[in-house]
Design a protein around this motif. Structure first.
Motif, short mmCIF file in Angstrom:
data_model
loop_
_atom_site.label_atom_id
_atom_site.label_comp_id
_atom_site.label_asym_id
_atom_site.label_seq_id
_atom_site.Cartn_x
_atom_site.Cartn_y
_atom_site.Cartn_z
N PRO A 269 0.80 -1.24 0.00
CA PRO A 269 0.00 0.00 0.00
C PRO A 269 0.83 1.28 0.00
O PRO A 269 0.36 2.32 -0.46
N ASP A 270 2.06 1.24 0.50
CA ASP A 270 2.88 2.44 0.52
C ASP A 270 3.67 2.65 -0.77
O ASP A 270 4.38 3.63 -0.91
N GLY A 271 3.55 1.72 -1.74
CA GLY A 271 4.19 1.88 -3.03
C GLY A 271 5.46 1.07 -3.20
O GLY A 271 6.06 1.09 -4.27
N ALA A 272 5.90 0.37 -2.18
CA ALA A 272 7.10 -0.47 -2.31
C ALA A 272 6.77 -1.69 -3.17
O ALA A 272 5.72 -2.30 -3.02
N ILE B 287 8.39 -11.93 -1.07
CA ILE B 287 7.55 -11.31 -0.04
C ILE B 287 6.65 -12.30 0.68
O ILE B 287 6.41 -12.17 1.88
N VAL B 288 6.16 -13.34 -0.01
CA VAL B 288 5.25 -14.28 0.63
C VAL B 288 5.93 -15.04 1.78
O VAL B 288 5.39 -15.10 2.88
N PRO B 289 7.12 -15.61 1.58
CA PRO B 289 7.78 -16.26 2.73
C PRO B 289 8.09 -15.29 3.86
O PRO B 289 7.99 -15.65 5.04
N PHE B 290 8.44 -14.05 3.51
CA PHE B 290 8.72 -13.06 4.55
C PHE B 290 7.47 -12.76 5.36
O PHE B 290 7.53 -12.67 6.59
N LEU B 291 6.33 -12.60 4.69
CA LEU B 291 5.09 -12.30 5.40
C LEU B 291 4.63 -13.49 6.25
O LEU B 291 4.07 -13.29 7.34
N LYS B 292 4.84 -14.70 5.78
CA LYS B 292 4.45 -15.86 6.59
C LYS B 292 5.27 -15.94 7.87
O LYS B 292 4.75 -16.34 8.91
N LYS C 61 5.04 -11.41 9.32
CA LYS C 61 3.74 -10.74 9.30
C LYS C 61 3.84 -9.22 9.41
O LYS C 61 2.99 -8.56 10.02
N CYS C 62 4.89 -8.64 8.83
CA CYS C 62 5.03 -7.19 8.85
C CYS C 62 5.69 -6.72 7.56
O CYS C 62 6.25 -7.50 6.81
N HIS C 63 5.61 -5.42 7.33
CA HIS C 63 6.21 -4.79 6.16
C HIS C 63 7.73 -4.81 6.34
O HIS C 63 8.23 -4.36 7.37
N ALA D 66 5.57 -2.08 9.84
CA ALA D 66 4.12 -2.01 10.11
C ALA D 66 3.47 -3.34 9.73
O ALA D 66 3.98 -4.07 8.88
N PRO D 67 2.36 -3.69 10.37
CA PRO D 67 1.68 -4.94 10.02
C PRO D 67 1.27 -4.94 8.54
O PRO D 67 0.82 -3.93 8.01
N LEU D 68 1.45 -6.09 7.90
CA LEU D 68 1.12 -6.23 6.48
C LEU D 68 0.67 -7.66 6.23
O LEU D 68 1.29 -8.60 6.71
N ALA D 69 -0.43 -7.80 5.52
CA ALA D 69 -0.95 -9.12 5.17
C ALA D 69 -0.83 -9.30 3.66
O ALA D 69 -0.73 -8.34 2.90
N ALA D 70 -0.85 -10.55 3.24
CA ALA D 70 -0.73 -10.86 1.81
C ALA D 70 -1.90 -10.29 1.01
O ALA D 70 -1.75 -9.93 -0.15
#
Length: 130
Positions: free
Chosen positions: A55-58, A65-70, A73-75, A80-84
């Motif tokens: 959402p911030d444009g990155a 990104i998917v393994p990182f979020l799993k 669970k943050c940007h 900041a919190p970030l979901a897939a």
């Protein structure tokens, strides 16, 4: 010894004397922030194959990104919190030379080109076209 023996010497030190002889204030040397090329993943610093936009444009590569979020669970850049489900799949268009370009103006994207992505479709355009 005359009355005016020290008349040429000032009774204070200048800023340059303070900096060079007495230490003074040193220039801050921090890590320089460099801008990434527009077609690089902000997590792996390599060109992306499946671009996803936060959402911030990155822009991140889907495979990074998917393994990182799993796991976290943050940007990755802000913490900041970030979901897939918050990520948007981007659709870049390529010209005959294999370079990314704006589908409206047919203007090739460069590292300093202002680009915009439409959140609902994920299409990427030059700012001049919008």
């Amino acid at each position: 010894m005359g009355k005016n023996q020290h008349s040429k010497a000032p009774m204070h030190i200048t800023a340059s004397e303070w900096a060079s002889e007495w230490g003074g204030k040193k220039q801050q040397r921090g890590a320089e922030v460099q801008r990434l090329p527009f077609d690089c993943c902000a997590l792996a610093f390599r060109p992306f194959e499946h671009p996803m936009c936060a959402p911030d444009g990155a822009i991140f590569d889907l495979l990074n990104i998917v393994p990182f979020l799993k796991k976290y669970k943050c940007h990755p850049l802000t913490g900041a919190p970030l979901a897939a489900k918050d990520l948007v799949r981007l659709h870049f268009h390529k010209n005959a030379d294999g370079r990314y370009h704006c589908p409206v103006l047919y203007k090739p994207f460069g590292d300093w080109t202002h680009t915009v992505a439409i959140r609902t479709t994920g299409n990427v355009f030059s700012f001049d076209a919008v």
